[in-house]
Enzyme design. Structure first.
Site, PDB file in Angstrom:
ATOM      1  CG  ASP A 159      44.880 -52.331  -2.396  1.00 49.90           C
ATOM      2  OD1 ASP A 159      43.770 -51.870  -2.098  1.00 49.90           O
ATOM      3  OD2 ASP A 159      45.858 -52.294  -1.629  1.00 49.90           O
ATOM      4  CG  HIS A 171      35.943 -54.372  -3.228  1.00 49.55           C
ATOM      5  ND1 HIS A 171      35.237 -55.524  -2.965  1.00 49.55           N
ATOM      6  CD2 HIS A 171      37.129 -54.526  -2.587  1.00 49.55           C
ATOM      7  CE1 HIS A 171      35.969 -56.329  -2.214  1.00 49.55           C
ATOM      8  NE2 HIS A 171      37.114 -55.728  -1.969  1.00 49.55           N
TER       9      HIS A 171
END
Length: 430
Positions: A14, A42
């Site tokens: 992340d 993503h």
């Protein structure tokens, strides 16, 4: 002569890899995924429009860029096809530009059932998986019993292997976990439908990559998750089931390490983690809540709230060494705007009072206390800054101190979610 660039995460995932891959693909002929599955998430923001990708490489939003999925990626056909359709609805010709290695292991319904049954049985000791079957699919691969995408195109052989696998996995599901069995015929019929849709996307990805290399093309390798979730080098057992570090490129795509020119490590200006596992700098106070809210820290794949904490230079030093990082990209700097003081973890103190380096397994983190260095924060906004000079002096000092502590240059700074909100000090393809 072309350049081969890697973009990977240096923390627990992340970190903002998707945006940076999208930014850099302006210079790339192809973008390659080499590990993980649809447990990755993503997030890209282009002109204010948000797109979340799970399996398809982030280069798909750049016209003319070829997107390749290497043999190290585990593929759930249903998830892949849903993602393709969603992108095609936005007018993106995915099937023209996406190609997949037939050697990719398949994630099928019994993998998902096993993953979820195990997490349920572990209760409070669960690993914190996404429940999408990633781990069980990699287990089948390593045990040499797994089905690959290429098997889909040979119906009789596929059916025989599937029957054996379901006998094995259903025995565990029913007798150990007390969960319902997975139906053979239903699974086979679904897989044959997938075969017709996936066959046009097949390509020998390894051969294609080396042809591009010989032709002097620029290639980008897109990592998923983060280095501290690596099956070998992460905080075991609270890790993913693939090699998220740079070594995974060679095994997951067939592109040898000596062909790589630049490895960009993506790191947040603070630290986050999703799910269970050690997190020495985790904050449980108002600052932690501030970072979570300002940083919109919710998983793109699961929607789970991310745990937030101060920047950890100790774990980043380890990630830099493991990956041979050429330079760093510091993301979400703007999230720190408004904090009076900012802490950086510079070491861990054990129960004997000695300052130690990063451990290699989860249990060794027990009893460790982070040692902090405090720096002044800044009240001015860094959001959208495009040059270093636009940043407050305290923000520039923070960046410089991070570089000193981790021993690697910060070549890119992200100051917002949009691809244009970026400071590029040294271009990986330059």
């Amino acid at each position: 002569m072309g350049k081969n660039v890697v973009v990977l995460g240096t923390q627990w995932g992340d970190e903002g890899k998707g945006k940076i891959v999208d930014l850099l693909t302006e210079h790339a002929t192809a973008v390659v995924r080499y590990q993980g599955g649809h447990n990755a998430g993503h997030t890209l923001v282009i002109d204010g429009e948000k797109t979340v990708l799970h399996l398809i490489p982030s280069g798909v939003l750049r016209e003319g860029v070829q997107c390749l999925i290497g043999n190290g990626v585990v593929v759930a056909p249903d998830a892949l096809l849903r993602e393709i359709i969603k992108l095609e609805e936005k007018g993106i010709p995915v099937r023209e530009r996406l190609r997949i290695s037939p050697s990719c292991p398949l994630i099928l319904s019994y993998h998902v059932a096993l993953d979820q049954a195990r997490e349920k049985a572990r209760g409070e000791f669960k690993i914190g998986t996404t429940g999408r079957g990633i781990g069980p699919a990699y287990e089948d691969k390593v045990a040499r019993r797994g089905l690959r995408i290429g098997d889909l195109f040979h119906r009789e052989r596929f059916a025989a292997k599937l029957g054996e696998l379901l006998d094995y996995h259903n025995f565990v599901l029913v007798n150990y976990y007390k969960e319902p069995a997975i139906d053979f015929q239903k699974t086979l019929d679904e897989c044959m439908e997938y075969a017709d849709l996936l066959k046009p996307l097949m390509l020998d990805v390894t051969a294609a990559l080396h042809e591009m290399r010989r032709d002097g093309k620029d290639i980008m390798f897109e990592g998923a998750q983060g280095s501290l979730l690596d099956i070998d080098h992460g905080t075991y057992p609270y890790v993913t089931s693939s090699n998220t570090t740079a070594g995974g490129i060679a095994t997951g795509s067939g592109f040898g390490p000596m062909y790589l020119d630049y490895i960009l490590g993506i790191t947040k200006a603070y630290t986050t983690r999703v799910g269970s596992g050690p997190f020495p700098t985790e904050l449980f106070d108002d600052v932690g809540a501030f970072l979570a809210k300002r940083g919109h820290e919710f998983g793109a794949t699961t929607g789970r709230a991310r745990r937030c904490g101060w920047f950890d230079a100790v774990i980043l030093r380890r990630a830099i060494e493991i990956n041979s990082i050429s330079g760093l990209c510091l993301t979400k700097l703007d999230v720190l705007d408004g904090l009076e003081t900012i802490n950086i973890c510079v070491g861990y103190e054990n129960e004997e009072g000695a300052v130690i380096d990063a451990p290699t397994d989860a249990d060794s983190y027990l009893g460790l206390r982070p040692v902090y260095e405090q720096m002044p924060g800044w009240s001015e906004s860094t959001l959208g800054a495009k040059t270093l000079e636009e940043l407050p002096a305290a923000a520039r000092a923070y960046i410089k101190r991070v570089e000193e502590l981790v021993g690697a240059p910060i070549d890119i700074i992200s100051t917002g979610p949009d691809r244009n909100e970026t400071i590029v000090l040294r271009h990986p393809f330059g």
